[in-house]
Each structure stands twice: as structure tokens, then as C-alpha cells.
Design an enzyme around this catalytic site. Structure first.
Site, PDB file in Angstrom:
ATOM      1  N   CYS A 141     -11.937  -1.326  -9.474  1.00  0.00           N
ATOM      2  CA  CYS A 141     -11.035  -0.407 -10.191  1.00  0.00           C
ATOM      3  C   CYS A 141     -10.822   0.878  -9.400  1.00  0.00           C
ATOM      4  CB  CYS A 141     -11.586  -0.096 -11.591  1.00  0.00           C
ATOM      5  SG  CYS A 141     -13.247   0.596 -11.586  1.00  0.00           S
ATOM      6  N   HIS A 179     -15.644   3.612 -14.887  1.00  0.00           N
ATOM      7  CA  HIS A 179     -14.410   2.866 -14.655  1.00  0.00           C
ATOM      8  C   HIS A 179     -13.331   3.844 -14.177  1.00  0.00           C
ATOM      9  CE1 HIS A 179     -11.539  -0.320 -15.093  1.00  0.00           C
ATOM     10  NE2 HIS A 179     -10.875   0.252 -16.079  1.00  0.00           N
TER      11      HIS A 179
END
Length: 365
Positions: A32, A311
């Protein structure tokens, strides 16, 4: 992203920009950090256009010539040439090349998006500079008389000097800082220039990008053990030092230093401070003292409470619409939603989504 893609197309309807593509990127196990930065760079239109032009001029490279630049150009070309308007693409070739080239990104551990961006831009610059030098060398070898006539101009006491090569990556992202030091005894100002591709700013609770930039350029006094050696006085002297922006870049990338090493804890801690980043930014701490105006077009967001897990997602402005990219998923958001990523007003807050890297494009007056 079938259902989500059709939902996005439906939301935009007749306003779907002509020729534009909105594609999510597949995650290959904690990639990510890579996906969020790639989306921000894809929607940096001048950078994208020059990369696509590079690809069209260097099609079908042999495997031996494959590098991060050709892999990135191939990925951006894949996205921009899709028949469908929305969908998901797997940046497999790019990620494989990244992992092959740099062991830091081989593990499936949480990586730092800023570290990746920094590495990528510098790597692209290195590749383009090598190609430019090789091309120049070929041209010079084919016209030896010209090479001889120009020879003495490129010599210094240390031998031949390399002329600085300005690539299209430089033209987009490079700015110049000047480090001014003023001797408090003789008042002589010594200035030293340095280039930058992004600015890393210290942050404070309930602050703004404007105040962070002012702190970045604030005057610091050098005294006691930190005295400055003044060439004119030929001795160590007290001095004042400050950093100013001499040449603002076309694309201003601001990295907020959200991860700080806490000595008492012996580890890094994430600072969830609320830092307001405006949609329109006036850069006033430049050497010319003339305001330079910028418009925000992308934000890489870190989601999570600590530096070693979490994330990354990105917010992107495209054709006056704001989009939210979370790996494979892409959706429209309201402009007002950007404010929710400023950070937490209080230290203990459930909000863990914080703006980390900001991308501003210079407005042409």
C-alpha cells in the site's frame, strides 16, 4: 472493482473526464505504501505526460535494459490506454523490479511511503542522467573536432567537470534552498545553495503547513559549541543561520515528520498532531519575498497509531473532483472530506488517518 468501478462511473456520469482513467492498484502484501505514492504521481499530470512521452520514445526495451523507469512508464501507459474507464491493474512488474533492486522493499514488513517516494525519484533522476550522458558521449564521439574545441571550458583544477544535467524529473520536482549564515561580528553573510525534491517539515500540535514552513525558515543562533567559522574573521564566531527557498519547484512535495524517535522510549512514535493543510497554499518564505501560489492535488495518508504497522491510502484531485484510492478500491469523496485527514486535535483520539505527504502544483499567474 467491478461494482465499485461502475458506482464511480455512475457517480461521475456525464462529468467523467474525457480520456481519463481511474484504476485501483492490486496489493501484493503490504505494498500500500507503493500504491498510494504511485496514484499521487499518476495524477501529477505534467510528470505523467512526460513519462508517457518517454515510454513512446523508448518502446519495447530489452529485458537487460529494464529498470524502475521503464517499469513505471509501462505501468502508467497500461493505465492510460485502458479501454474501460475504471478497474484494477496489478503493478506486478514494477513491484518485482523494486524488490529486486532494493532489499529494503523485499520484506512484507510495513514500509515508509516517504522513503519509497524519495528512493523512486532519485532512482529516476539517476537513470535519466546516465542516459543523457551516454547520448552526449555518443554525439561527441561522432564529432571529435567539436569535442576538442569545447575541451578547456570543462576543465578545473581537479580535472574535467561534469555539467549538471536537468532532467524532466528535476523540472517538475526540484527546488533550490539557500542556507544563509550571518557572522554577528563582521556581518558578512555566507550563502550555500542546495537542491531538494521534497521538503521534510517538523510538526507541532494544532498547527498548519504555513506555520511549519515559517519554523523551517526561522532564524537560529549559533553560539557556544556551535559557533560558525567565519572566513573573513578567520575564527569561530557567533552567527545567525536561516534556510530560505531560493527557487520554488513546479511540484512542491511536503513530507510531514509524523514519526519521531523518543529517547525515553527507545523507539519511534507516531505524532497524530492536527496539521491543517490548505487546498490553496501561499509560499511566502522565498528569497524573492514574492508569494508563490500552489494548489493541492494529492495527499498520501498514513492510517494507524504507530510507525511499524498501519496502512496507506491516497486522496487525489482530478478535473475538480476528489477521489479516494485504497489499493484496489476507488471512490469519489467531497472536497470537505479532505479536512478529516488533518490529524487529531487531542493526543488520544480514535482518528488515526493523518495526512503524511502533500503534493502541491504551482499555479501559473
Amino acid at each position: 472493482m467491478g461494482a465499485a468501478g461502475s458506482k464511480l462511473e455512475k457517480a461521475l456520469g456525464d462529468q467523467f473526464p474525457e480520456g481519463e482513467r481511474y484504476f485501483g492498484l492490486e496489493n501484493f502484501g503490504n505494498t500500500c505504501y507503493c500504491n498510494s505514492v504511485l496514484q499521487a504521481l499518476y495524477f501529477c499530470v505534467p510528470f505523467r505526460e512526460q513519462l508517457l512521452e518517454y515510454y513512446s520514445n523508448n518502446k519495447s526495451p530489452a529485458d537487460a535494459d529494464e529498470n524502475l523507469l521503464t517499469c513505471l512508464a509501462d505501468l502508467f501507459t497500461q493505465i492510460s490506454s485502458q479501454k474501460r474507464k475504471t478497474g484494477v491493474i496489478a503493478p506486478k512488474r514494477f513491484v518485482q523490479r523494486l524488490r529486486k533492486q532494493n532489499e529494503i522493499f523485499r520484506s512484507f514488513m510495513h514500509q515508509d511511503a516517504h522513503e519509497f517516494l524519495n528512493y523512486l525519484l532519485n532512482e529516476l533522476v539517476d537513470i535519466l542522467e546516465k542516459e543523457a550522458r551516454a547520448s552526449k558521449s555518443d554525439q561527441e564521439s561522432s564529432s571529435p573536432s567539436e569535442k576538442i574545441s569545447n575541451g578547456p571550458n570543462n576543465m578545473s583544477a581537479n580535472g574535467p567537470q561534469k555539467e549538471p544535467i536537468v532532467t524532466w524529473v528535476h523540472k517538475n520536482f526540484q527546488g533550490i534552498l539557500t542556507n544563509e549564515t550571518r557572522c554577528l561580528r563582521c556581518e558578512t553573510v555566507t550563502a550555500r545553495d542546495e537542491t531538494f525534491l521534497d521538503l521534510s517539515l517538523d510538526i507541532e500540535q494544532n498547527s498548519s503547513i504555513t506555520s511549519c514552513l515559517k519554523n523551517f525558515s526561522s532564524t537560529e543562533t549559533l553560539n557556544a559549541e556551535d559557533k560558525f567559522f567565519c572566513d573573513k574573521c578567520c575564527s569561530l564566531q557567533e552567527a545567525q543561520k536561516r534556510m530560505k527557498i531560493k527557487k520554488p519547484p513546479h511540484i512542491l512535495v511536503i513530507h510531514l515528520k509524523r514519526f519521531k524517535f523518543i529517547e525515553q522510549l527507545g523507539r519511534y512514535k507516531k505524532l497524530s498532531y492536527r496539521v491543517v493543510f490548505p487546498l490553496e497554499l501561499r509560499l511566502s518564505n522565498t528569497v524573492e519575498d514574492a508569494d508563490t501560489e500552489y494548489s493541492l492535488f494529492a495527499v498520501v495518508v498514513h492510517v494507524g497509531s504507530g510507525p511499524n504497522h498501519g496502512h496507506y491510502v491516497s486522496l487525489v484531485k482530478s478535473h475538480n473532483h476528489w477521489l479516494f484510492f485504497d489499493d484496489e478500491n476507488v471512490e469519489m469523496i467531497e472536497e470537505s472530506a479532505v479536512q478529516t485527514f488533518f490529524g487529531a486535535a487531542q493526543e488520544y483520539s480514535s482518528n488515526t488517518d493523518h495526512g503524511y505527504i502533500l503534493f502541491y502544483e504551482r499555479l501559473v499567474c
